[in-house]
Design a protein around this motif. Structure first.
Motif, PDB file in Angstrom:
ATOM      1  N   GLY A   1       0.819  -1.198   0.000  1.00 41.24           N
ATOM      2  CA  GLY A   1       0.000   0.000   0.000  1.00 41.24           C
ATOM      3  C   GLY A   1       0.857   1.255   0.000  1.00 41.24           C
ATOM      4  N   ALA A   2       0.514   2.211   0.856  1.00 36.41           N
ATOM      5  CA  ALA A   2       1.196   3.520   0.893  1.00 36.41           C
ATOM      6  C   ALA A   2       2.488   3.428   1.678  1.00 36.41           C
ATOM      7  N   ILE A   3       3.391   2.547   1.241  1.00 38.55           N
ATOM      8  CA  ILE A   3       4.587   2.238   2.021  1.00 38.55           C
ATOM      9  C   ILE A   3       5.631   3.352   1.981  1.00 38.55           C
ATOM     10  N   GLY A   4       5.551   4.243   1.033  1.00 37.07           N
ATOM     11  CA  GLY A   4       6.536   5.307   0.925  1.00 37.07           C
ATOM     12  C   GLY A   4       6.468   6.309   2.061  1.00 37.07           C
ATOM     13  N   ARG A   5       5.389   6.285   2.827  1.00 39.50           N
ATOM     14  CA  ARG A   5       5.214   7.229   3.914  1.00 39.50           C
ATOM     15  C   ARG A   5       5.565   6.624   5.273  1.00 39.50           C
ATOM     16  N   ILE A   6       5.998   5.365   5.284  1.00 39.71           N
ATOM     17  CA  ILE A   6       6.290   4.699   6.555  1.00 39.71           C
ATOM     18  C   ILE A   6       7.504   5.339   7.226  1.00 39.71           C
ATOM     19  N   SER A   7       7.367   5.687   8.488  1.00 41.31           N
ATOM     20  CA  SER A   7       8.457   6.286   9.249  1.00 41.31           C
ATOM     21  C   SER A   7       9.051   5.311  10.262  1.00 41.31           C
ATOM     22  N   SER A   8       8.293   4.318  10.679  1.00 45.26           N
ATOM     23  CA  SER A   8       8.816   3.317  11.597  1.00 45.26           C
ATOM     24  C   SER A   8       8.004   2.035  11.462  1.00 45.26           C
ATOM     25  N   ARG A   9       8.644   0.926  11.899  1.00 44.17           N
ATOM     26  CA  ARG A   9       7.982  -0.370  11.928  1.00 44.17           C
ATOM     27  C   ARG A   9       8.181  -0.952  13.316  1.00 44.17           C
ATOM     28  N   GLY A  10       7.285  -1.804  13.714  1.00 46.27           N
ATOM     29  CA  GLY A  10       7.434  -2.359  15.046  1.00 46.27           C
ATOM     30  C   GLY A  10       6.646  -3.620  15.266  1.00 46.27           C
ATOM     31  N   TRP A  11       6.911  -4.221  16.417  1.00 50.16           N
ATOM     32  CA  TRP A  11       6.173  -5.385  16.886  1.00 50.16           C
ATOM     33  C   TRP A  11       5.623  -5.082  18.277  1.00 50.16           C
ATOM     34  N   TYR A  12       4.374  -5.403  18.458  1.00 47.59           N
ATOM     35  CA  TYR A  12       3.701  -5.254  19.736  1.00 47.59           C
ATOM     36  C   TYR A  12       3.108  -6.609  20.101  1.00 47.59           C
ATOM     37  N   ARG A  13       2.747  -6.784  21.358  1.00 48.56           N
ATOM     38  CA  ARG A  13       2.115  -8.039  21.758  1.00 48.56           C
ATOM     39  C   ARG A  13       1.054  -7.782  22.808  1.00 48.56           C
ATOM     40  N   GLN A  14       0.105  -8.696  22.866  1.00 47.91           N
ATOM     41  CA  GLN A  14      -0.961  -8.599  23.850  1.00 47.91           C
ATOM     42  C   GLN A  14      -1.249  -9.989  24.398  1.00 47.91           C
ATOM     43  N   ALA A  15      -1.019 -10.143  25.682  1.00 47.17           N
ATOM     44  CA  ALA A  15      -1.316 -11.392  26.372  1.00 47.17           C
ATOM     45  C   ALA A  15      -2.739 -11.325  26.929  1.00 47.17           C
TER      46      ALA A  15
END
Length: 115
Positions: free
Chosen positions: A26-40
Motif C-alpha cells: 500500500g502507501a509504504i513510501g510514507r512509513i516512518s517506523s515499523r514495530g512489533w507489539y504483543r498482547q497477552a
C-alpha cells in the motif's frame, strides 16, 4: 493506507526460537517506523520492538538480549527474531507501521511458549 500481513507464529518450548515476519503493502513510501507489539490475555498491548527509518531501535526491557528486530527495507519486510523464549512471552504478536501520527496494524499471530 498500509496493509500488513504477519507470519511465523506458533508453539515452541521454553528456550526455543521463532522468527516472525511482516510484509507491508500500500502507501509504504510514507512509513516512518515499523514495530512489533504483543498482547497477552487480560493484559494491555505493549511495545516489544520498534525500528525507525534511520535505523534506531528500541526494545521493551523484558526482551533485551533475546529478541532482535530487523528489516530488509523499512517499506517492505520487517522481522522479529525471538530467542530463548519464555512462557511469559506467550501472546498475540502484532506488526505495526507508522506514517507520522497514523498507525497501522496486522491481524496478529499467536506465539505460545510452553512445555
Amino acid at each position: 493506507q498500509v496493509q500488513l500481513v504477519e507470519s511465523g507464529g506458533g508453539w515452541v518450548q521454553p528456550g526455543g526460537s521463532l522468527r516472525l515476519s511482516c510484509a507491508a503493502s500500500g502507501a509504504i513510501g510514507r512509513i516512518s517506523s515499523r514495530g512489533w507489539y504483543r498482547q497477552a490475555p487480560g493484559k494491555k498491548r505493549e511495545m516489544v520492538a520498534v525500528i525507525a527509518r534511520g535505523g534506531g531501535t528500541r526494545y521493551v526491557d523484558s526482551v533485551k538480549g533475546r529478541f532482535t528486530i530487523s528489516i530488509e527495507n523499512i517499506e517492505t519486510m520487517v522481522y522479529l527474531q525471538m530467542n530463548n523464549l519464555k512462557p511469559e512471552d506467550t501472546a498475540v504478536y502484532y506488526c505495526n507501521a507508522a506514517t507520522g501520527p497514523t498507525a497501522y496494524w496486522g491481524q496478529g499471530t499467536q506465539v505460545t511458549v510452553s512445555s
